[in-house]
Design a protein around this motif. Structure first.
Motif, PDB file in Angstrom:
ATOM      1  N   ILE A   1       0.848  -1.191   0.000  1.00  0.00           N
ATOM      2  CA  ILE A   1       0.000   0.000   0.000  1.00  0.00           C
ATOM      3  C   ILE A   1       0.882   1.239   0.000  1.00  0.00           C
ATOM      4  O   ILE A   1       1.591   1.519   0.965  1.00  0.00           O
ATOM      5  N   ASP A   2       0.813   1.967  -1.140  1.00  0.00           N
ATOM      6  CA  ASP A   2       1.651   3.131  -1.391  1.00  0.00           C
ATOM      7  C   ASP A   2       1.107   4.362  -0.659  1.00  0.00           C
ATOM      8  O   ASP A   2      -0.080   4.439  -0.357  1.00  0.00           O
ATOM      9  N   ASP A   3       1.993   5.323  -0.414  1.00  0.00           N
ATOM     10  CA  ASP A   3       1.612   6.606   0.169  1.00  0.00           C
ATOM     11  C   ASP A   3       0.834   6.418   1.460  1.00  0.00           C
ATOM     12  O   ASP A   3      -0.102   7.182   1.762  1.00  0.00           O
ATOM     13  N   PHE A   4       1.210   5.419   2.225  1.00  0.00           N
ATOM     14  CA  PHE A   4       0.428   5.097   3.411  1.00  0.00           C
ATOM     15  C   PHE A   4       0.503   6.207   4.453  1.00  0.00           C
ATOM     16  O   PHE A   4       1.570   6.751   4.729  1.00  0.00           O
TER      17      PHE A   4
ATOM     18  N   ILE B   1       5.496   3.828   3.972  1.00  0.00           N
ATOM     19  CA  ILE B   1       5.375   5.128   4.650  1.00  0.00           C
ATOM     20  C   ILE B   1       5.597   6.238   3.639  1.00  0.00           C
ATOM     21  O   ILE B   1       6.635   6.289   2.976  1.00  0.00           O
ATOM     22  N   ASP B   2       4.617   7.130   3.502  1.00  0.00           N
ATOM     23  CA  ASP B   2       4.709   8.188   2.500  1.00  0.00           C
ATOM     24  C   ASP B   2       5.881   9.119   2.770  1.00  0.00           C
ATOM     25  O   ASP B   2       6.229   9.402   3.920  1.00  0.00           O
ATOM     26  N   GLN B   3       6.440   9.639   1.682  1.00  0.00           N
ATOM     27  CA  GLN B   3       7.631  10.473   1.841  1.00  0.00           C
ATOM     28  C   GLN B   3       7.360  11.805   2.530  1.00  0.00           C
ATOM     29  O   GLN B   3       8.299  12.409   3.051  1.00  0.00           O
TER      30      GLN B   3
ATOM     31  N   ALA C   1      10.026   2.573   3.889  1.00  0.00           N
ATOM     32  CA  ALA C   1       9.932   4.037   3.853  1.00  0.00           C
ATOM     33  C   ALA C   1      10.332   4.529   2.473  1.00  0.00           C
ATOM     34  O   ALA C   1      11.287   4.023   1.886  1.00  0.00           O
ATOM     35  N   GLU C   2       9.619   5.507   1.944  1.00  0.00           N
ATOM     36  CA  GLU C   2      10.004   6.061   0.643  1.00  0.00           C
ATOM     37  C   GLU C   2      10.484   7.496   0.789  1.00  0.00           C
ATOM     38  O   GLU C   2      10.126   8.177   1.744  1.00  0.00           O
ATOM     39  N   GLY C   3      11.345   7.926  -0.119  1.00  0.00           N
ATOM     40  CA  GLY C   3      11.849   9.293  -0.087  1.00  0.00           C
ATOM     41  C   GLY C   3      12.902   9.517   0.989  1.00  0.00           C
ATOM     42  O   GLY C   3      13.017  10.609   1.539  1.00  0.00           O
TER      43      GLY C   3
HETATM   44 MG    MG Z   1       4.532   6.674  -2.688  1.00  0.00          MG
END
Ligand code: MG
Ligand code: C2E
Ligand code: MG
Ligand code: MG
Length: 276
Positions: free
Chosen positions: A178-181, A201-203, A235-237
């Protein structure tokens, strides 16, 4: 005027809105050329275990280089979603992903998974996952090499249909993230029933680690939630060592971001792998 625009329509003139509409119209027209001129490329960003440095997978991110330079997917994906082009784009991404996995296999990288992004409209086609799996079969690739990324908002928009499709992918051995959570409005009740393997985890939160209390609290909550659900968290970003250290210390070992690498063209990613 009322006759011309219909009841309830806005009659004042907004030149900014007009310009927006013109731009969008241009983009739509450009799409058809973009496919025939091969203007789309798929780039790949490494996803690592930040504690050990081990590579876990890569995320496929679409790039569009047209005559006027490169157009951001954040801009053109929502426009593509208003037409059938989004489905053509989806097929292109699936196809290029399979090609890339074949390239990886040829170099002996047989356990790298590739995450693909899907948007709401793509899940309106009940055969979207079947189509992906057909592409895999044609390329001689197992669907277990592919992680399907879908945003929280997309899931909440049409929970039942999306769930069914995600389940289909998992039954074939694939995984789901699940993206941008944390940015959507997911109900915890739904979450417990959802066929997912990972929260991302959204950036926006990662960027503000470790300075902003709210981002710290939310990141901690998402990490804790993933542990309770028995699924993984990434984690992204991730841009700084400080963010990576905080995440690892608080139980989120997986991450991707410019600290490690930007999204790279297929050949560059394979070079990046070879140099490690
Ligand atoms: Mg994302
Ligand atoms: P996303 O899936 O949440 O992807 C993360 C975005 O953050 C990507 O932007 C990525 O290049 C960028 N990013 C990665 N690391 C860092 C970092 O350390 N710092 C910063 N500031 N940014 C970082 P990108 O490639 O522009 O993609 C934007 C969005 O477009 C994606 O968000 C995704 O929702 C959508 N998208 C991209 N490719 C596809 C695709 O093939 N299909 C669909 N449906 N959507 C796509
Ligand atoms: Mg994504
Ligand atoms: Mg995003």
């Amino acid at each position: 005027r009322a006759k011309l625009h219909g009841p309830g329509s806005c009659s004042f003139h907004d030149s900014k809105l007009d310009q927006e509409a013109v731009n969008r119209f241009r983009i739509m027209q450009d799409f058809s050329d973009a496919f025939s001129q091969n203007e789309f490329e798929l780039h790949f960003q490494p996803q690592l275990n930040m504690a050990t440095g081990a590579l876990m997978g890569v995320e496929a991110l679409i790039r569009w280089n047209n005559l006027n330079g490169s157009v951001s997917p954040d801009y053109f994906i929502p426009i593509a979603e208003q037409s059938v082009y989004i489905h053509e784009l989806g097929r292109l991404v699936a196809c290029k992903t399979c090609e890339f996995i074949q390239q990886l296999d040829a170099k002996g990288y047989t356990d790298i998974t590739v995450s693909i992004n899907y948007s709401v409209r793509q899940f309106e086609h009940s055969n979207v996952i079947s189509a992906l799996h057909e592409q895999c079969a044609l390329a001689g690739i197992s669907p277990s090499r592919i992680c399907v990324e879908v945003t929280e908002t997309a899931i909440m928009t049409s929970h039942n249909r999306v769930s069914t499709l995600l389940e289909q992918h998992r039954k074939a051995g694939g995984s789901v993230s699940i993206d941008d959570f944390g940015t959507g409005m997911s109900s915890l009740e739904y979450l417990f029933e959802l066929p997912v393997d990972q929260l991302k985890i959204d950036q926006v939160f990662v960027t503000k680690l470790t300075a902003d209390d709210k981002s710290v609290a939310l990141s901690n909550m998402i990490i804790e939630l993933s542990k309770r659900l028995g699924i993984s968290v990434i984690a992204e970003g991730v841009e700084t060592k400080e963010q990576a250290d905080w995440l690892v210390k608080h139980g989120c070992e997986l991450g991707q971001g410019w600290l490690y690498s930007k999204a790279l063209p297929p050949e560059a990613l394979i070079d990046w792998l070879a140099q490690r």
